[in-house]
Design a protein around this motif. Structure first.
Motif, PDB file in Angstrom:
ATOM      1  N   GLY A  11       0.783  -1.235   0.000  1.00  0.00           N
ATOM      2  CA  GLY A  11       0.000   0.000   0.000  1.00  0.00           C
ATOM      3  C   GLY A  11       0.810   1.277   0.000  1.00  0.00           C
ATOM      4  N   MET A  12       2.134   1.184  -0.043  1.00  0.00           N
ATOM      5  CA  MET A  12       2.981   2.379  -0.034  1.00  0.00           C
ATOM      6  C   MET A  12       2.739   3.209  -1.303  1.00  0.00           C
ATOM      7  N   PRO A  13       2.631   4.534  -1.163  1.00  0.00           N
ATOM      8  CA  PRO A  13       2.483   5.376  -2.355  1.00  0.00           C
ATOM      9  C   PRO A  13       3.731   5.281  -3.232  1.00  0.00           C
ATOM     10  N   LEU A  14       3.539   5.149  -4.524  1.00  0.00           N
ATOM     11  CA  LEU A  14       4.651   5.084  -5.477  1.00  0.00           C
ATOM     12  C   LEU A  14       4.780   6.445  -6.149  1.00  0.00           C
ATOM     13  N   THR A  15       5.252   7.409  -5.381  1.00  0.00           N
ATOM     14  CA  THR A  15       5.288   8.801  -5.847  1.00  0.00           C
ATOM     15  C   THR A  15       6.550   9.142  -6.628  1.00  0.00           C
ATOM     16  N   THR A  16       7.575   8.297  -6.549  1.00  0.00           N
ATOM     17  CA  THR A  16       8.804   8.534  -7.319  1.00  0.00           C
ATOM     18  C   THR A  16       9.192   7.253  -8.051  1.00  0.00           C
ATOM     19  N   MET A  47       5.402 -14.570   2.569  1.00  0.00           N
ATOM     20  CA  MET A  47       4.665 -13.686   3.473  1.00  0.00           C
ATOM     21  C   MET A  47       3.173 -13.812   3.242  1.00  0.00           C
ATOM     22  N   ASN A  48       2.417 -13.846   4.337  1.00  0.00           N
ATOM     23  CA  ASN A  48       0.959 -13.867   4.213  1.00  0.00           C
ATOM     24  C   ASN A  48       0.392 -12.496   4.586  1.00  0.00           C
ATOM     25  N   LEU A  49      -0.902 -12.340   4.430  1.00  0.00           N
ATOM     26  CA  LEU A  49      -1.550 -11.053   4.663  1.00  0.00           C
ATOM     27  C   LEU A  49      -1.366 -10.575   6.099  1.00  0.00           C
ATOM     28  N   GLU A  50      -1.505 -11.462   7.065  1.00  0.00           N
ATOM     29  CA  GLU A  50      -1.354 -11.053   8.472  1.00  0.00           C
ATOM     30  C   GLU A  50       0.065 -10.558   8.763  1.00  0.00           C
ATOM     31  N   GLU A  51       1.050 -11.209   8.169  1.00  0.00           N
ATOM     32  CA  GLU A  51       2.440 -10.763   8.341  1.00  0.00           C
ATOM     33  C   GLU A  51       2.645  -9.395   7.704  1.00  0.00           C
ATOM     34  N   MET A  52       2.032  -9.179   6.543  1.00  0.00           N
ATOM     35  CA  MET A  52       2.148  -7.868   5.892  1.00  0.00           C
ATOM     36  C   MET A  52       1.468  -6.801   6.740  1.00  0.00           C
ATOM     37  N   LYS A  53       0.313  -7.104   7.298  1.00  0.00           N
ATOM     38  CA  LYS A  53      -0.370  -6.129   8.164  1.00  0.00           C
ATOM     39  C   LYS A  53       0.530  -5.734   9.328  1.00  0.00           C
ATOM     40  N   ASN A  54       1.163  -6.702   9.943  1.00  0.00           N
ATOM     41  CA  ASN A  54       2.059  -6.434  11.066  1.00  0.00           C
ATOM     42  C   ASN A  54       3.247  -5.588  10.620  1.00  0.00           C
ATOM     43  N   ASN A  55       3.821  -5.908   9.476  1.00  0.00           N
ATOM     44  CA  ASN A  55       4.959  -5.178   8.929  1.00  0.00           C
ATOM     45  C   ASN A  55       4.588  -3.714   8.647  1.00  0.00           C
ATOM     46  N   VAL A  56       3.452  -3.513   8.004  1.00  0.00           N
ATOM     47  CA  VAL A  56       2.986  -2.160   7.679  1.00  0.00           C
ATOM     48  C   VAL A  56       2.737  -1.369   8.969  1.00  0.00           C
ATOM     49  N   LYS A  64       5.593   7.530  13.369  1.00  0.00           N
ATOM     50  CA  LYS A  64       4.707   8.273  14.268  1.00  0.00           C
ATOM     51  C   LYS A  64       3.459   8.808  13.547  1.00  0.00           C
ATOM     52  N   LEU A  65       2.918   7.991  12.663  1.00  0.00           N
ATOM     53  CA  LEU A  65       1.699   8.377  11.965  1.00  0.00           C
ATOM     54  C   LEU A  65       0.503   8.156  12.882  1.00  0.00           C
ATOM     55  N   PRO A  66      -0.558   8.926  12.705  1.00  0.00           N
ATOM     56  CA  PRO A  66      -1.746   8.800  13.561  1.00  0.00           C
ATOM     57  C   PRO A  66      -2.393   7.423  13.428  1.00  0.00           C
ATOM     58  N   SER A  67      -2.975   6.951  14.522  1.00  0.00           N
ATOM     59  CA  SER A  67      -3.554   5.609  14.549  1.00  0.00           C
ATOM     60  C   SER A  67      -4.679   5.437  13.520  1.00  0.00           C
ATOM     61  N   TYR A  68      -5.469   6.496  13.253  1.00  0.00           N
ATOM     62  CA  TYR A  68      -6.540   6.370  12.253  1.00  0.00           C
ATOM     63  C   TYR A  68      -5.952   6.105  10.871  1.00  0.00           C
ATOM     64  N   MET A  69      -4.790   6.688  10.578  1.00  0.00           N
ATOM     65  CA  MET A  69      -4.142   6.505   9.286  1.00  0.00           C
ATOM     66  C   MET A  69      -3.592   5.072   9.166  1.00  0.00           C
ATOM     67  N   ILE A  70      -3.028   4.579  10.249  1.00  0.00           N
ATOM     68  CA  ILE A  70      -2.515   3.211  10.276  1.00  0.00           C
ATOM     69  C   ILE A  70      -3.658   2.232  10.063  1.00  0.00           C
ATOM     70  N   GLN A  71      -4.763   2.439  10.773  1.00  0.00           N
ATOM     71  CA  GLN A  71      -5.907   1.540  10.638  1.00  0.00           C
ATOM     72  C   GLN A  71      -6.473   1.566   9.229  1.00  0.00           C
ATOM     73  N   LYS A  72      -6.521   2.729   8.619  1.00  0.00           N
ATOM     74  CA  LYS A  72      -7.021   2.836   7.246  1.00  0.00           C
ATOM     75  C   LYS A  72      -6.130   2.038   6.291  1.00  0.00           C
ATOM     76  N   ALA A  73      -4.811   2.152   6.471  1.00  0.00           N
ATOM     77  CA  ALA A  73      -3.873   1.404   5.632  1.00  0.00           C
ATOM     78  C   ALA A  73      -4.066  -0.102   5.810  1.00  0.00           C
ATOM     79  N   LEU A  74      -4.245  -0.533   7.040  1.00  0.00           N
ATOM     80  CA  LEU A  74      -4.442  -1.964   7.315  1.00  0.00           C
ATOM     81  C   LEU A  74      -5.747  -2.472   6.706  1.00  0.00           C
TER      82      LEU A  74
END
Length: 90
Positions: A11-16, A47-56, A64-74
């Protein structure tokens, strides 16, 4: 305004161009980041989905991103190309 591509694994932005992974012919891909994908292969194919969620979550908390942003990404992860056809219940 240009559409932003996101890694279809983490889910990382590919801005460059530098953030993009590569195909086996060396071309950059708009589908995956360099941390997930290189030479047409996933760097962590087991890697499975749960491992990726943990990694992200860990990486976003380190930034130090806000928890709402982390949850949205997950919440988005299961809909990404790598995971949406790969959901198994064991």
């Amino acid at each position: 305004m240009e559409n932003t591509h996101f890694c279809q694994s983490c889910g990382m932005p590919l801005t460059t161009e530098d953030a993009k992974g590569t195909e086996n012919n060396g071309q950059k891909t708009n589908d995956y980041c360099k941390y997930c994908y290189e030479d047409s292969h996933f760097k962590n194919p087991e890697m499975n989905l749960e491992e990726m969620k943990n990694n992200v979550k860990i990486h976003m908390e380190k930034k130090k991103l806000p928890s709402y942003m982390i949850q949205k990404a997950l919440n988005i992860l299961p809909s990404l190309k790598r995971w949406k056809n790969n959901q198994f219940v064991i």
